[in-house]
Design a protein around this motif. Structure first.
Motif, PDB file in Angstrom:
ATOM      1  N   ARG A   1       0.924  -1.208  -0.007  1.00  0.00           N
ATOM      2  CA  ARG A   1      -0.021  -0.146   0.012  1.00  0.00           C
ATOM      3  C   ARG A   1       0.849   1.136  -0.073  1.00  0.00           C
ATOM      4  O   ARG A   1       0.681   2.307  -0.707  1.00  0.00           O
ATOM      5  CB  ARG A   1      -0.900  -0.194   1.385  1.00  0.00           C
ATOM      6  N   ARG A   2       1.951   1.247   0.858  1.00  0.00           N
ATOM      7  CA  ARG A   2       2.800   2.490   0.772  1.00  0.00           C
ATOM      8  C   ARG A   2       3.446   2.462  -0.450  1.00  0.00           C
ATOM      9  O   ARG A   2       3.711   3.593  -0.895  1.00  0.00           O
ATOM     10  CB  ARG A   2       3.824   2.180   1.894  1.00  0.00           C
ATOM     11  N   GLU A   3       4.025   1.513  -1.262  1.00  0.00           N
ATOM     12  CA  GLU A   3       4.405   1.761  -2.327  1.00  0.00           C
ATOM     13  C   GLU A   3       3.590   2.415  -3.404  1.00  0.00           C
ATOM     14  O   GLU A   3       3.950   3.238  -4.042  1.00  0.00           O
ATOM     15  CB  GLU A   3       4.872   0.233  -2.936  1.00  0.00           C
ATOM     16  N   GLU A   4       2.175   1.863  -3.398  1.00  0.00           N
ATOM     17  CA  GLU A   4       1.439   2.568  -4.459  1.00  0.00           C
ATOM     18  C   GLU A   4       1.131   4.038  -4.087  1.00  0.00           C
ATOM     19  O   GLU A   4       1.271   4.967  -4.955  1.00  0.00           O
ATOM     20  CB  GLU A   4      -0.110   1.996  -4.144  1.00  0.00           C
ATOM     21  N   LYS A   5       1.088   4.509  -2.689  1.00  0.00           N
ATOM     22  CA  LYS A   5       1.127   5.912  -2.556  1.00  0.00           C
ATOM     23  C   LYS A   5       2.364   6.738  -2.651  1.00  0.00           C
ATOM     24  O   LYS A   5       2.190   7.841  -3.285  1.00  0.00           O
ATOM     25  CB  LYS A   5       0.558   6.153  -1.114  1.00  0.00           C
ATOM     26  N   ALA A   6       3.418   5.888  -2.614  1.00  0.00           N
ATOM     27  CA  ALA A   6       4.715   6.740  -2.980  1.00  0.00           C
ATOM     28  C   ALA A   6       4.916   6.672  -4.424  1.00  0.00           C
ATOM     29  O   ALA A   6       5.167   7.903  -5.251  1.00  0.00           O
ATOM     30  CB  ALA A   6       5.956   5.767  -2.415  1.00  0.00           C
ATOM     31  N   LEU A   7       4.205   5.961  -5.335  1.00  0.00           N
ATOM     32  CA  LEU A   7       4.213   5.826  -6.736  1.00  0.00           C
ATOM     33  C   LEU A   7       3.212   7.092  -7.114  1.00  0.00           C
ATOM     34  O   LEU A   7       3.910   7.723  -8.123  1.00  0.00           O
ATOM     35  CB  LEU A   7       3.763   4.700  -7.238  1.00  0.00           C
ATOM     36  N   ILE A   8       2.339   7.328  -6.438  1.00  0.00           N
ATOM     37  CA  ILE A   8       1.229   8.577  -6.862  1.00  0.00           C
ATOM     38  C   ILE A   8       2.122   9.537  -6.701  1.00  0.00           C
ATOM     39  O   ILE A   8       2.078  10.725  -7.289  1.00  0.00           O
ATOM     40  CB  ILE A   8      -0.140   8.279  -6.105  1.00  0.00           C
ATOM     41  N   ALA A   9       2.667   9.927  -5.313  1.00  0.00           N
ATOM     42  CA  ALA A   9       3.247  11.081  -4.817  1.00  0.00           C
ATOM     43  C   ALA A   9       4.426  11.328  -5.804  1.00  0.00           C
ATOM     44  O   ALA A   9       4.708  12.546  -5.793  1.00  0.00           O
ATOM     45  CB  ALA A   9       3.652  10.718  -3.378  1.00  0.00           C
ATOM     46  N   ALA A  10       5.297  10.331  -6.464  1.00  0.00           N
ATOM     47  CA  ALA A  10       6.349  10.524  -7.089  1.00  0.00           C
ATOM     48  C   ALA A  10       6.000  11.381  -8.224  1.00  0.00           C
ATOM     49  O   ALA A  10       6.863  12.207  -8.812  1.00  0.00           O
ATOM     50  CB  ALA A  10       7.005   9.061  -7.296  1.00  0.00           C
ATOM     51  N   GLN A  11       4.958  11.132  -8.892  1.00  0.00           N
ATOM     52  CA  GLN A  11       4.834  11.657 -10.187  1.00  0.00           C
ATOM     53  C   GLN A  11       5.923  11.654 -11.316  1.00  0.00           C
ATOM     54  O   GLN A  11       6.587  12.667 -11.560  1.00  0.00           O
ATOM     55  CB  GLN A  11       4.433  13.239 -10.154  1.00  0.00           C
ATOM     56  N   LEU A  12       6.191  10.443 -11.571  1.00  0.00           N
ATOM     57  CA  LEU A  12       7.468  10.217 -12.372  1.00  0.00           C
ATOM     58  C   LEU A  12       7.820  10.729 -13.639  1.00  0.00           C
ATOM     59  O   LEU A  12       8.844  11.509 -13.842  1.00  0.00           O
ATOM     60  CB  LEU A  12       7.512   8.663 -12.695  1.00  0.00           C
ATOM     61  N   ASP A  13       6.764  10.774 -14.329  1.00  0.00           N
ATOM     62  CA  ASP A  13       7.013  11.225 -15.567  1.00  0.00           C
ATOM     63  C   ASP A  13       7.201  12.871 -15.617  1.00  0.00           C
ATOM     64  O   ASP A  13       8.044  13.134 -16.169  1.00  0.00           O
ATOM     65  CB  ASP A  13       5.646  11.293 -16.484  1.00  0.00           C
ATOM     66  N   ASN A  14       6.515  13.555 -14.812  1.00  0.00           N
ATOM     67  CA  ASN A  14       6.749  15.011 -14.524  1.00  0.00           C
ATOM     68  C   ASN A  14       7.973  15.062 -13.767  1.00  0.00           C
ATOM     69  O   ASN A  14       9.091  16.027 -14.603  1.00  0.00           O
ATOM     70  CB  ASN A  14       5.780  15.561 -13.553  1.00  0.00           C
ATOM     71  N   ALA A  15       8.427  14.511 -13.184  1.00  0.00           N
ATOM     72  CA  ALA A  15       9.918  14.692 -12.492  1.00  0.00           C
ATOM     73  C   ALA A  15      11.127  14.382 -13.647  1.00  0.00           C
ATOM     74  O   ALA A  15      11.966  14.985 -13.525  1.00  0.00           O
ATOM     75  CB  ALA A  15      10.295  13.595 -11.413  1.00  0.00           C
ATOM     76  N   ILE A  16      10.876  13.444 -14.505  1.00  0.00           N
ATOM     77  CA  ILE A  16      11.833  12.972 -15.557  1.00  0.00           C
ATOM     78  C   ILE A  16      11.818  14.235 -16.655  1.00  0.00           C
ATOM     79  O   ILE A  16      12.844  14.582 -16.706  1.00  0.00           O
ATOM     80  CB  ILE A  16      11.562  11.871 -16.065  1.00  0.00           C
ATOM     81  N   GLU A  17      10.663  14.643 -16.820  1.00  0.00           N
ATOM     82  CA  GLU A  17      10.644  15.675 -17.849  1.00  0.00           C
ATOM     83  C   GLU A  17      11.204  16.990 -17.183  1.00  0.00           C
ATOM     84  O   GLU A  17      12.101  17.635 -17.938  1.00  0.00           O
ATOM     85  CB  GLU A  17       9.286  15.971 -18.232  1.00  0.00           C
ATOM     86  N   LYS A  18      11.095  17.132 -16.206  1.00  0.00           N
ATOM     87  CA  LYS A  18      11.523  18.430 -15.394  1.00  0.00           C
ATOM     88  C   LYS A  18      13.205  18.287 -15.534  1.00  0.00           C
ATOM     89  O   LYS A  18      13.971  19.358 -15.858  1.00  0.00           O
ATOM     90  CB  LYS A  18      11.201  18.548 -13.802  1.00  0.00           C
ATOM     91  N   GLU A  19      13.597  17.036 -14.948  1.00  0.00           N
ATOM     92  CA  GLU A  19      15.122  16.939 -14.679  1.00  0.00           C
ATOM     93  C   GLU A  19      15.821  17.093 -16.227  1.00  0.00           C
ATOM     94  O   GLU A  19      16.939  17.720 -16.567  1.00  0.00           O
ATOM     95  CB  GLU A  19      15.347  15.663 -14.301  1.00  0.00           C
ATOM     96  N   LEU A  20      15.057  16.474 -17.235  1.00  0.00           N
ATOM     97  CA  LEU A  20      15.658  16.600 -18.555  1.00  0.00           C
ATOM     98  C   LEU A  20      15.876  18.003 -18.935  1.00  0.00           C
ATOM     99  O   LEU A  20      16.886  18.389 -19.628  1.00  0.00           O
ATOM    100  CB  LEU A  20      14.821  15.722 -19.428  1.00  0.00           C
ATOM    101  N   LEU A  21      14.712  18.568 -18.797  1.00  0.00           N
ATOM    102  CA  LEU A  21      14.860  20.007 -19.429  1.00  0.00           C
ATOM    103  C   LEU A  21      15.851  21.170 -18.718  1.00  0.00           C
ATOM    104  O   LEU A  21      16.540  22.031 -18.859  1.00  0.00           O
ATOM    105  CB  LEU A  21      13.358  20.972 -18.899  1.00  0.00           C
ATOM    106  N   GLU A  22      16.160  20.439 -17.183  1.00  0.00           N
ATOM    107  CA  GLU A  22      17.169  20.976 -16.409  1.00  0.00           C
ATOM    108  C   GLU A  22      18.449  20.955 -17.297  1.00  0.00           C
ATOM    109  O   GLU A  22      19.258  21.937 -17.198  1.00  0.00           O
ATOM    110  CB  GLU A  22      17.257  20.810 -15.023  1.00  0.00           C
ATOM    111  N   ARG A  23      18.719  19.825 -17.537  1.00  0.00           N
ATOM    112  CA  ARG A  23      19.820  19.565 -18.181  1.00  0.00           C
ATOM    113  C   ARG A  23      20.166  20.065 -19.172  1.00  0.00           C
ATOM    114  O   ARG A  23      21.190  20.533 -19.822  1.00  0.00           O
ATOM    115  CB  ARG A  23      20.002  17.919 -18.431  1.00  0.00           C
ATOM    116  N   LEU A  24      18.879  20.232 -20.184  1.00  0.00           N
ATOM    117  CA  LEU A  24      19.167  20.899 -21.450  1.00  0.00           C
ATOM    118  C   LEU A  24      19.537  22.567 -21.163  1.00  0.00           C
ATOM    119  O   LEU A  24      20.195  23.048 -21.952  1.00  0.00           O
ATOM    120  CB  LEU A  24      17.515  20.861 -22.099  1.00  0.00           C
ATOM    121  N   LYS A  25      18.835  23.185 -20.044  1.00  0.00           N
ATOM    122  CA  LYS A  25      19.348  24.378 -19.902  1.00  0.00           C
ATOM    123  C   LYS A  25      20.479  24.952 -19.348  1.00  0.00           C
ATOM    124  O   LYS A  25      21.287  25.622 -19.695  1.00  0.00           O
ATOM    125  CB  LYS A  25      18.375  24.856 -18.887  1.00  0.00           C
TER     126      LYS A  25
END
Lengths: 331, 269
Positions: B126-150
């Motif tokens: 259950r905690r893993e599911e909640k952590a997955l939802i809280a993580a918002q992985l796609d957004n985090a990855i996209e943000k990180e990639l854009l940071e690196r681009l900048k």
């Protein structure tokens, strides 16, 4: 008659009726001295409780509406919206959190077992293996993992003891050893060991998805060296685990391949994803998931190579001490 | 066909099945072989000791040597019924075999079975599911990639108007902002005039345009070029302004052949 310190008389009459009846009139209020738990009759108690709950909800809704009206009435002068509390916001401050400018940490990292990797003296070479008699899913997962991690080889176990494998690996210049433990035909554990006596981390692996189970996946991962993203590894422990993951991949990613492997730590769960990205414009990037995905949870970290009996444990997950607080995380 | 038989629960039973001939309680003269801590013992019960429950079972240690132990059994159970003797020896053989197997297995790697605790499993899932939802992985990855681009980690691979270029552009814009606005306004007026005038006559218009706006148009053209390249992904709000400018161009080409023709030609293309 039984509800001594109970509500108004009209309510008593209503409670006497079966609960399927239409709801009580609006004017019924629960005086603050009334407690539902004092009614001995279970049916009546339940009925009262339901009514009490409905009233609470109504009050809450009314309060919310009022607040919203006030905010609209104030317009620009309204106080800013409150930030909702999340577990990440409320996280208990961990004293081992790494400060980016910390010299001691920097010194430690320059001299620990990963220093040769980060100084580009060694090239990672990885051996992936499983526990005895792997079943189909685990075997396929190993293969896919080896396509994701460049310069990795899969070998079958065939009943060999780890203690004997390790000196052989060191002799053949392997830098890392991954053992995937299997239970009931699915992989459920991962032991990651850095070889020339580096730390050994034991993880519990869950929600493993093979490539064919991922929706909207792209083509197979190519041979290009992927980039690595490590998110949210804040504490000292997290730092060392993060460096362990980073040392699996060669140091110079090939940006032509446009592939990225992500290890994202959230609340002590490490999510692994493998994507291909493309920059549609300066502010927009599209990602497409290829490759397997799994989540890891750290169970223990040993100082030397894998040794279950005599190993020196740097960190073990102890449930009774560490899981008591919902807002305390260790990675 | 396999005979269905009951098992005997008595620990001194020789065969393990519940029969009249193999029950230790039913027979006053009985013997068994049992092992304790890896050593085998022969237990015997005789009728003379039936009155003394404490001394009922006599115990004899058997030697570790298989053949010698068999001889010892024979020796102790001499004159006893065939059945008991035979079954004792059989039982002893079986016991030694499994002891050997245990010793062999302990040398190999033991598989340690760790029981899964249901409550903990459920909690962790259950905690893993909640952590997955809280993580918002796609957004985090996209943000990180854009940071690196900048931060220019990708070098020159991507041809986006990178920020340095944008900054230079902004500076230029800031300098000539007011000027360009004024020019644009002038252009609009002139365009109106021009439209009106074009209908009447051509050459005079060109001359007029020449005198009026040589410098301003040059600047504007340069800016247009620059802006056009830069703002391709940006908003298209400027193109309506350039529309009338475009209409000007056929005329302008003729005017500025020597100077800016190649640029305009590429632009027109």
């Amino acid at each position: 008659a039984g509800d001594g310190s109970g509500p108004a008389g009209s309510v008593v009459a209503a409670a006497g009726e079966p609960p399927g009846e239409p709801p009580a009139p609006q004017r019924v209020l629960f005086p603050p001295t009334f407690s539902v738990s004092e009614i001995k009759n279970k049916q009546r108690r339940h009925f009262m409780f339901v009514r009490w709950k409905q009233q609470q909800r109504k009050e809450k809704l009314a309060a919310r509406k009022k607040r919203r009206k006030e905010r609209e009435a104030l317009g620009d002068k309204a106080p800013p919206k409150a930030i909702p509390k999340t577990i990440e916001n409320q996280r208990v401050y961990d004293e081992t959190t790494v400060d980016p400018n910390d010299e001691e940490v920097a010194f430690d990292e320059a001299t620990d077992e990963f220093a040769p990797y980060f100084n580009r003296q060694t090239v990672p070479k990885i051996l992936i293996t499983t526990s005895d008699r792997p079943r189909g899913r685990t075997v396929r997962f190993c293969e896919q993992l080896s396509t994701v991690i460049p310069n990795s080889h899969v070998y079958y176990r065939r009943g060999l003891a780890l203690k004997r494998i390790i000196p052989q690996c060191i002799a053949r210049d392997f830098t890392d050893l991954i053992v995937i433990n299997e239970d009931r035909k699915i992989p459920n554990g991962l032991v990651l060991s850095h070889l020339p006596d580096g730390p050994t981390a034991h993880f519990r692996m869950s929600s493993v998805r093979l490539r064919k189970e991922i929706k909207r996946k792209g083509k197979e991962p190519t041979e290009h060296v992927p980039e690595v993203i490590l998110n949210n590894f804040t504490t000292r422990l997290g730092h060392s685990v993060g460096r362990m993951f980073a040392s699996l991949f060669p140091h110079d990613p090939q940006f032509i391949g446009r592939q990225v492997a992500t290890f994202h730590n959230q609340r002590d769960y490490i999510f692994f994803r493998f994507h291909r990205y493309i920059f549609k414009s300066e502010k927009k990037v599209g990602i497409q998931e290829l490759g397997p995905r799994f989540t890891l949870k750290l169970r223990s970290l040993q100082k030397g190579t894998f040794d279950s009996k005599f190993g020196e444990y740097e960190w073990i997950h102890k449930r009774r001490e560490m899981d008591t607080n919902r807002r305390k995380f260790h990675l | 066909r396999t005979k269905t038989q009951n098992f005997c629960r008595n620990e001194y039973n020789l065969t393990g099945l519940c029969n009249r001939s193999s029950c230790p309680l039913a027979n006053s003269q009985y013997a068994t072989v049992r092992e304790e801590k890896g050593r085998c013992y022969l237990y015997m019960k005789t009728i003379e000791r039936a009155a003394f429950p404490r001394r009922l079972w006599e115990r004899v240690l058997l030697s570790k040597n298989y053949e010698k132990a068999l001889e010892e059994i024979d020796e102790n159970l001499i004159y006893w019924p065939r059945f008991i003797r035979h079954k004792c020896k059989q039982r002893f053989t079986k016991i030694t075999q499994y002891l050997i197997r245990i010793r062999k297995l302990t040398l190999k790697r033991q598989r340690k079975l760790v029981p899964l605790r249901r409550k903990i499993e459920r909690q962790e899932n259950r905690r893993e599911e909640k952590a997955l939802i809280a993580a918002q992985l796609d957004n985090a990855i996209e943000k990180e990639l854009l940071e690196r681009l900048k931060q220019d980690t990708y070098g020159d691979i991507y041809n986006f108007p990178i920020h340095a270029f944008d900054k230079a552009l902004q500076q230029q814009d800031a300098e000539s902002e007011s000027e360009s606005d004024a020019e644009v306004e002038e252009d609009d007026d002139d365009e109106d005039k021009r439209e009106f005038v074009e209908a009447d006559s051509d050459l005079s218009d060109f001359e007029d345009m020449d005198k009026l706006e040589t410098s301003s148009e040059e600047e504007q053209e340069e800016e247009e070029e620059v802006e056009k390249k830069a703002s391709h992904p940006k908003s298209k709000g400027k193109t309506p302004l350039k529309g009338p400018a475009r209409r000007k161009r056929p005329y302008i080409e003729i005017e500025y052949e020597e100077e800016t023709e190649p640029a305009t030609k590429t632009k027109a293309a």
